[in-house]
Design an enzyme around this catalytic site. Structure first.
Site, PDB file in Angstrom:
ATOM      1  N   GLY A 301      87.697  43.549  21.766  1.00 28.82           N
ATOM      2  CA  GLY A 301      86.279  43.188  21.707  1.00 28.82           C
ATOM      3  C   GLY A 301      85.530  43.921  20.617  1.00 28.82           C
ATOM      4  O   GLY A 301      86.111  44.681  19.838  1.00 28.82           O
ATOM      5  N   SER A 352      95.164  41.960  32.393  1.00 29.72           N
ATOM      6  CA  SER A 352      93.825  41.940  32.979  1.00 29.72           C
ATOM      7  C   SER A 352      93.615  43.217  33.779  1.00 29.72           C
ATOM      8  O   SER A 352      94.513  43.666  34.501  1.00 29.72           O
ATOM      9  CB  SER A 352      93.663  40.724  33.898  1.00 29.72           C
ATOM     10  OG  SER A 352      92.468  40.826  34.646  1.00 29.72           O
ATOM     11  N   ALA A 374      86.537  49.655  27.998  1.00 31.41           N
ATOM     12  CA  ALA A 374      85.536  48.787  27.381  1.00 31.41           C
ATOM     13  C   ALA A 374      85.630  47.352  27.875  1.00 31.41           C
ATOM     14  O   ALA A 374      84.801  46.511  27.499  1.00 31.41           O
ATOM     15  CB  ALA A 374      85.690  48.812  25.851  1.00 31.41           C
ATOM     16  N   LYS A 420      71.221  48.153  30.513  1.00 29.88           N
ATOM     17  CA  LYS A 420      70.879  47.182  31.572  1.00 29.88           C
ATOM     18  C   LYS A 420      71.236  47.697  32.967  1.00 29.88           C
ATOM     19  O   LYS A 420      70.860  47.096  33.974  1.00 29.88           O
ATOM     20  CB  LYS A 420      71.567  45.847  31.297  1.00 29.88           C
ATOM     21  CG  LYS A 420      71.019  45.138  30.053  1.00 29.88           C
ATOM     22  CD  LYS A 420      71.775  43.874  29.758  1.00 29.88           C
ATOM     23  CE  LYS A 420      71.151  43.140  28.572  1.00 29.88           C
ATOM     24  NZ  LYS A 420      71.162  43.939  27.325  1.00 29.88           N
ATOM     25  N   GLU A 552      66.584  38.051  33.574  1.00 31.82           N
ATOM     26  CA  GLU A 552      66.173  38.740  32.347  1.00 31.82           C
ATOM     27  C   GLU A 552      64.803  39.385  32.528  1.00 31.82           C
ATOM     28  O   GLU A 552      63.895  38.797  33.105  1.00 31.82           O
ATOM     29  CB  GLU A 552      66.125  37.743  31.186  1.00 31.82           C
ATOM     30  CG  GLU A 552      65.936  38.387  29.834  1.00 31.82           C
ATOM     31  CD  GLU A 552      66.088  37.387  28.699  1.00 31.82           C
ATOM     32  OE1 GLU A 552      66.580  37.773  27.635  1.00 31.82           O
ATOM     33  OE2 GLU A 552      65.704  36.202  28.882  1.00 31.82           O
TER      34      GLU A 552
END
Length: 641
Positions: A301, A352, A374, A420, A552
């Site tokens: 990623g 996974s 990560a 977040k 959001e």
């Protein structure tokens, strides 16, 4: 170098050498004729004269060759090459005089001084004339009407280098017309034949008067704050703004004669960060990862792949890239193989983090000493809809990986978290907060656990920057959820270096937080990206609000509050003072989440998941509750200021 190029190079040097011999013959011949006019004819003196002339010529040519004077291409010759020629001639004249005296042919210092000095002047003059004639011959290769007029910001060494490069290159489409500099002492002077003006409001008239189409920033070591100020100032024009990056190799001419040039590039959004970018050069941090076995989950990623690059620089004994997506894993594998070859021991495992048995096998085989976790789902609206996947991948994936790190004796486990997770208003943020809680509960472990929390990463997969670039390329509109929304930003290398330093610092359950400076309005980010593309808002493209997405909130909580944070040795890195949960409490929360997953396995978007997440994360709040009072928040006030 092929045979043809080799012969051409030798022929060029030979012609230049023969030309210099001709110049010397002209000078010495003139000196001889002048002597005849004032001195009687004495045969033995003439013999000495010719002998000394040959001696002087040979010594000058030998020393010039030793100094590499004939290695450079004449049309690219710089001041330093001329200086070398003068020094070579001085040394050659002194050596010739000494040799003549030893051979008893010595006629006095004036002979060697006059001929060597006049010869050096004529040689230099011939080179200047050649460069002038070459420029006059080739400066019309591009029609004057097709040239782009530019102004150069910065009348220092870098600006002068850029101007000389553009003016001397017949193939350049750019025509520098003047300099702009903040230093008032430079105003009114000329650099590279161009006038220097002071940076003030009158510059806009000069730009219009001279039909300037592009502006090049050529300032050494310019930081993000200065770049942002310059961008804001010159964006008031219709000119395109570019940056002249100069390599560390300086502006010299290499042994091959090729001129080393800087790179002209467009402004990037990274240049406009409203703070100095973090750079970790701590030798202790680098040394910590040297000779370590390091495993990175989610290694393909955005953050994971940059971590791979940074760790590879530290010479680990073994780097293991673990990712479920084989294409990304393949890309970073090939990049590292091309760069390091056999110098880096590299393994790639497709797996996974949900699969405990597969993780157990991998950890047992490699026995990693440092684990960077990560791997995660991070897209807020998608995880709001597919909450089960966020729980499985983020929470249980972290739990599984942490268990394996502990079971197989890893020294450290570093979790990648997000801002977040602070008072989360969505499942993704809450899942990352739960991951932090898992890490913080393991203070009794032989493995040192830690989490690193930071804001949005510029240019990462799924981030707003690639989306805006795509929308701008398609002609718009650029979509934002709300004009008021603000976020913290950092670059991918910054995030990775922070994680590495935190990993080296980690001792027991710390939650590291980065001082990310001021938050940035997403509207301002979109506007700057439009301007960077050379477009004008509402004329070429528009910004359209589409409304807040599920989960959001208008702002992310301010990360740096001194009353809740401890300092570290790095002024930009802090440790959150947070009361950790114990393992028993975390185990109960995991059981509750597992039960919710079981009950929701036949549902697309089950409300049971959100309820279970709210029970697991006490700081979870509804976004409407945060957004109602957003305008009063300190973060919003800081961004709007």
């Amino acid at each position: 170098m092929d045979l043809k190029a080799f012969l051409a190079s030798k022929a060029r040097r030979l012609l230049l050498l023969l030309f210099d011999v001709s110049c010397f013959a002209l000078v010495s011949g003139g000196y001889f004729v002048a002597n005849l006019l004032f001195e009687p004819y004495i045969p033995y003196q003439n013999i000495n004269f010719f002998a000394n002339s040959v001696i002087l010529l040979l010594f000058i040519l030998v020393v010039r060759s030793a100094f590499g004077v004939y290695n450079s291409i004449l049309r690219y010759t710089r001041t330093f090459n001329h200086f070398k020629l003068m020094v070579a001639d001085v040394i050659g004249a002194m050596a010739a005089a000494l040799f003549s005296w030893i051979c008893k042919l010595y006629e006095g210092a004036w002979f060697f001084l006059i001929i060597a000095s006049v010869n050096a002047l004529i040689t230099l003059f011939s080179r200047f004339v050649y460069r002038l004639l070459y420029k006059m011959k080739n400066n019309r290769s591009i029609d004057e009407r097709d040239r782009i007029h530019i102004a150069i910001i910065g009348a220092g060494q870098i600006g002068a280098c850029l101007a000389n490069e553009l003016l001397s290159n017949p193939q350049s489409i750019y025509e520098p017309v003047f300099f702009v500099d903040k230093n008032p002492e430079k105003a009114g002077n000329t650099v590279a034949g161009l006038k220097v003006y002071t940076e003030n409001e009158s510059v806009f008239q000069l730009i219009e008067k001279n039909d300037v189409e592009e502006i090049f920033i050529a300032i050494s070591g310019i930081d993000n704050h200065s770049a942002s100020q310059l961008f804001d100032f010159y964006s008031r024009t219709t000119c395109k703004l570019k940056i002249y990056d100069v390599p560390v190799t300086d502006f010299s001419v290499g042994q091959s004669g090729k001129v080393i040039r800087g790179n002209i590039r467009n402004f990037e959004i990274e240049d406009l960060l409203f703070r100095k970018a973090l750079s970790v050069n701590d030798s202790d941090t680098v040394n910590y990862y040297s000779d370590k076995v390091v495993l990175i989950t989610g290694g393909g990623g955005s953050i994971g792949s940059e971590l791979c690059r940074q760790i590879a620089k530290c010479s680990p004994s073994h780097l293991i890239v673990l990712d479920i997506y084989e294409n990304n894993a393949y890309d970073i594998q090939q990049e590292l193989v091309r760069k390091y070859g056999s110098k880096l021991k590299l393994s790639v495992e497709i797996a996974s983090v949900r699969d405990r048995e597969r993780l157990d096998c991998i950890f047992n085989h490699y026995k990693p000493q440092v684990v960077f976790h990560a791997a995660a789902h991070k897209h807020v609206p998608l995880m709001e809809h597919s909450g089960c996947e966020a729980i499985k991948n983020n929470i249980f994936g972290t739990y599984n990986t942490a268990d394996m790190a502990e079971k197989h004796g890893a020294e450290k486990f570093i979790l990648i978290s997000t801002d977040k997770a602070v008072n989360p208003t969505n499942i993704m943020g809450a899942s990352k907060r739960m991951c932090e809680m898992i890490v913080q509960s393991r203070t009794d472990s032989q493995t040192s656990f830690a989490a690193v929390r930071f804001g949005n990463v510029l240019g990462s997969n799924g981030s707003v920057i690639p989306l805006f670039k795509q929308q701008i390329a398609q002609g718009g509109p650029v979509t934002i959820t709300d004009r008021r929304i603000i976020r913290y930003f950092m670059t991918i290398p910054e995030a990775s270096q922070l994680v590495m330093e935190a990993g080296a610092m980690a001792r027991s359950g710390e939650l590291f937080v980065l001082d990310m400076g001021k938050p940035i309005r997403i509207y301002d980010l979109a506007l700057n990206m439009i301007r960077l593309s050379g477009l004008e808002l509402n004329k070429d493209i528009e910004i359209r609000e589409i409304g807040l997405r599920p989960g959001e909130k208008l702002y992310e909580e301010l990360l740096i509050k001194t009353e809740t944070l401890d300092k570290t040795d790095n002024d930009l890195i802090f440790i959150e003072k947070d009361e950790p949960f114990d393992r028993i409490a975390i185990a109960k929360k995991m059981d509750d989440l597992k039960a919710a997953l079981e009950e929701s396995k036949c549902s697309i978007a089950s409300p049971l998941i959100k309820e279970a997440v709210k029970r697991a994360v006490p700081t979870f709040v509804d976004p409407e509750e945060i957004n109602r009072v957003a305008e009063k928040a300190q973060e919003m006030a800081e961004a709007n200021s």
